[in-house]
Motif scaffolding. Structure first.
Motif, short mmCIF file in Angstrom:
data_model
loop_
_atom_site.label_atom_id
_atom_site.label_comp_id
_atom_site.label_asym_id
_atom_site.label_seq_id
_atom_site.Cartn_x
_atom_site.Cartn_y
_atom_site.Cartn_z
N ASP A 480 77.83 14.68 51.92
CA ASP A 480 77.35 15.39 50.69
C ASP A 480 76.21 14.22 50.33
N ARG A 483 72.13 9.47 46.03
CA ARG A 483 70.84 8.95 45.90
C ARG A 483 71.19 7.61 46.42
N LEU A 492 68.06 13.81 45.69
CA LEU A 492 69.35 13.67 46.42
C LEU A 492 69.35 13.79 47.99
N GLY A 513 73.46 24.44 45.64
CA GLY A 513 73.80 24.36 44.18
C GLY A 513 72.68 24.13 43.09
N ALA A 515 69.76 22.66 43.02
CA ALA A 515 68.52 22.20 43.62
C ALA A 515 67.77 23.38 43.86
N LEU A 586 66.04 19.49 40.67
CA LEU A 586 67.51 19.32 40.52
C LEU A 586 67.67 19.89 39.08
N PRO A 588 69.70 19.68 35.91
CA PRO A 588 70.89 18.93 35.33
C PRO A 588 71.94 19.82 34.47
N SER A 592 77.18 23.28 39.73
CA SER A 592 77.59 22.62 40.97
C SER A 592 76.58 21.94 41.63
N LEU A 593 76.82 20.73 42.33
CA LEU A 593 75.81 19.86 42.95
C LEU A 593 75.54 20.25 44.49
N SER A 595 75.55 20.50 48.45
CA SER A 595 76.64 19.99 49.41
C SER A 595 76.27 20.39 50.87
#
Length: 643
Positions: A480, A483, A492, A513, A515, A586, A588, A592-593, A595
């Motif tokens: 995943d 940085r 990321l 996510g 991004a 991204l 903030p 969800s980030l 993956s």
């Protein structure tokens, strides 16, 4: 070439000044160390001597760009709506006017497409050994410049060319495009001309041998689980070393932060305006990103101006990063969402040692600041264009031999000079050389190259090593995003390396996510991209087909052999290489980030491993896809199609 006595005398004087300054700094060490950055900046701007004010005629000759040809428009100084700019913009412009009226400062850099006179003048300023008569290459360049100027006309929007563009990934249409790239400035072309001279110098050629041996040794260690670099990667080693040398030649030109310029590097090879320029791409270069760099120091203040030509098609991501030291750690960043843009597409950024204090578009420089790096990331190659860009130094110590030789970028010494006004004044007493000999430039570039051996291995390890345990990881594994590179503070990355037979593929599932942008590029063992304009060795979220209507999941197939899938990422002939998937823009606030996961499959088993609704393409579809890709890529160097 300057007399040896001049060179030796000034270098000797600088050494004496540094010795005296060291004593001064030692006596006041505790006080200097405790001084805040904002306080230092304020003190320096008052106590450091400026150049004497030029006469009116001299100021006009040095600080005003050449008048554009009839019908040309200057994207900064002659833009419409200037009278209604914001208070922050007005304040910045007033500061520029006030400071330049009392000090002889470097000329403003033009951002218009170069014409014959501008290229000749810019080359004269940068070249240390100008040719006494035009060479055949210069004649060809000047002829091409004149032809391009006549062909382009007044404004890019008035001269449109038709290129094929992929829509729905299987059909083609024609799209009007800008006729001239904003990247082709006189300063860029002159910097490229000089860089090629630097890479041909003896010190750089000797450093090449060391760099090649160091890269190969590092790859043997980093790729030990797959037996080291394979024959195809070894074949590409020379090209990677050449690219690093070209990058070092550009970096050398950025060292004099008293005379800043905007230089595009980490760039692919290209041919335009009568000159062919070698690649300077290194360290997981992104095929979608235009990288430009400006040398700065914390003892000076700067104004950066730029313009986006089309506010309806802004780049997917734009950032301005303040980088420090030799490793390029990020000290401050101005992101796309923070950048205040005027209604006409223009913007102004101030950069100095003082905090923003509520000001918009301000970058605070630290004592160890060396570079401001800018990135325009283009997800839609056919419509998004990079910004025009220029930088002017508006305050700080006069140009000196110390600055000319890159003193502000030397670890320890540069920050000490910035923090101590007395030391700054002392080193500024020795004037710069009339020009820097190629041999000296090559020597500095060679030093930069030698530092690159360790840096390259560090970046290889991003793909081959678990950051938590320090152990080597297996190929075909993607974790995943995290940085994991010091100068990519706003991104990321999910990095790894692949080992694939001709009948194997790596199926990569990307969930963006929060991004707004991602890209899946292929790089070789030396962390360098290959021919991504003629071969589909990268795909971003605007080029790929999502698995669902909401774009929550993308499935891509990375393989040496074309599997007939629209979302194919070619390895470009590699069976072994590296991957660094980037996520930018991204949010903030996102829940969800991003993956990523990957699985190794045989091509014969591929259909069963792909989601329902996967789009397949015919050979004709693929050919059309690549034609559209190449035509859109060519816009970066318009009006010159690339090989």
């Amino acid at each position: 070439m300057p007399d040896n006595a001049v060179v030796i005398g000034r270098v000797g004087a600088l050494a004496v000044a540094l010795g005296v300054g060291a004593a001064i700094a030692g006596a006041a060490g505790a006080a200097a160390a405790d001084t805040s950055e904002s306080g230092v900046g304020g003190t320096q701007s008052e106590s450091r001597p400026e150049r004497e004010s030029p006469t009116s005629g001299e100021a006009d000759a040095r600080s005003v760009p050449d008048a554009p040809a009839s019908g040309d428009s200057d994207p900064v100084d002659a833009k419409p709506g200037a009278a209604s700019s914001s208070e922050a913009r007005t304040g910045a412009d007033a500061a520029v006017h006030t400071r330049t009226s009392s000090a002889r400062l470097p000329r403003t850099l033009a951002v218009r497409t170069a014409d014959r006179g501008e290229l000749s003048e810019a080359r004269d300023e940068l070249d240390d050994e100008p040719d006494p008569v035009p060479s055949p290459a210069d004649v060809a360049a000047l002829t091409a410049l004149g032809a391009a100027r006549r062909e382009v006309g007044s404004a890019p929007s008035n001269a449109a060319a038709a290129v094929p563009e992929m829509t729905d990934r299987t059909t083609t249409q024609t799209t009007p495009v800008a006729a001239a790239s904003p990247l082709g400035t006189p300063q860029q072309l002159a910097a490229e001309h000089l860089a090629q001279r630097i890479v041909g110098s003896l010190p750089v050629q000797l450093a090449r041998l060391f760099l090649k041996a160091g890269f190969q040794s590092a790859a043997q260690r980093q790729f030990d689980r797959v037996g080291g670099p394979d024959p195809e990667n070894l074949r590409r080693l020379d090209a990677a070393v050449d690219a690093y040398a070209m990058g070092a030649a550009f970096q050398q030109q950025l060292l004099n932060s008293a005379e800043p310029s905007v230089v595009m590097q980490v760039a692919p090879p290209h041919t335009w305006y009568g000159q062919s320029v070698g690649a300077s791409r290194i360290l997981y270069d992104n095929p979608d990103t235009i990288y430009r760099f400006m040398g700065v120091n914390g003892a000076s203040s700067y104004v950066i101006r730029g313009t986006f030509a089309d506010l309806d098609n802004l780049p997917a991501d734009t950032s301005f990063s303040v980088l420090t030291g030799l490793t390029g750690n990020t000290a401050a960043v101005l992101t796309k969402d923070q950048l205040v843009i005027d209604p006409d597409g223009s913007f102004t950024i101030t950069a100095d040692a003082t905090p923003a204090g509520g000001r918009s578009n301000h970058l605070q420089l630290t004592a160890d600041t060396t570079i401001i790096a800018t990135r325009n990331t283009l997800s839609d190659w056919a419509h998004q264009t990079p910004m025009s860009l220029e930088i002017t130094r508006v305050g700080g110590p006069p140009n000196s031999l110390f600055s000319q030789l890159g003193g502000f970028a030397i670890p320890g010494i540069g920050p000490a000079v910035v923090r101590n006004p007395a030391l700054t004044t002392l080193v500024s007493l020795i004037p710069p050389l009339p020009y820097v000999p190629t041999l000296l430039r090559g020597t500095v570039a060679a030093v930069i190259m030698l530092l690159g051996v360790q840096r390259e291995e560090t970046y290889m390890s991003v793909a081959t090593t678990d950051p938590g345990t320090g152990e080597r990881i297996d190929p075909n594994v993607l974790k995943d995003p995290a940085r994991n590179a010091e100068f990519l503070a706003t991104q990321l990355q999910s990095a790894g390396y692949f080992q694939l037979a001709d009948d194997e593929a790596l199926v990569i599932t990307v969930r963006p996510g929060g991004a707004g942008y991602f890209v899946v590029p292929v790089t070789d063992d030396w962390t360098v991209t290959e021919d991504y304009w003629n071969v589909q060795t990268s795909l971003n979220n605007a080029q790929a087909v999502a698995d669902d209507a909401d774009g929550t999941t993308y499935t891509l197939v990375l393989s040496p052999t074309d599997p007939g899938v629209a979302n194919w990422v070619s390895t470009g002939g590699l069976n072994q290489g590296t991957i660094s998937i980037r996520f930018q823009d991204l949010d903030p606030e996102a829940a969800s980030l991003p993956s990523v996961d990957a699985r190794l499959v045989r091509l014969e088993d591929l259909p069963a491993q792909l989601p329902p609704g996967t789009r397949w393409v015919t050979a004709d579809d693929r050919a059309a896809q690549l034609v559209g890709r190449k035509a859109a890529y060519d816009l970066r160097f318009a009006p010159y199609p690339q090989p």
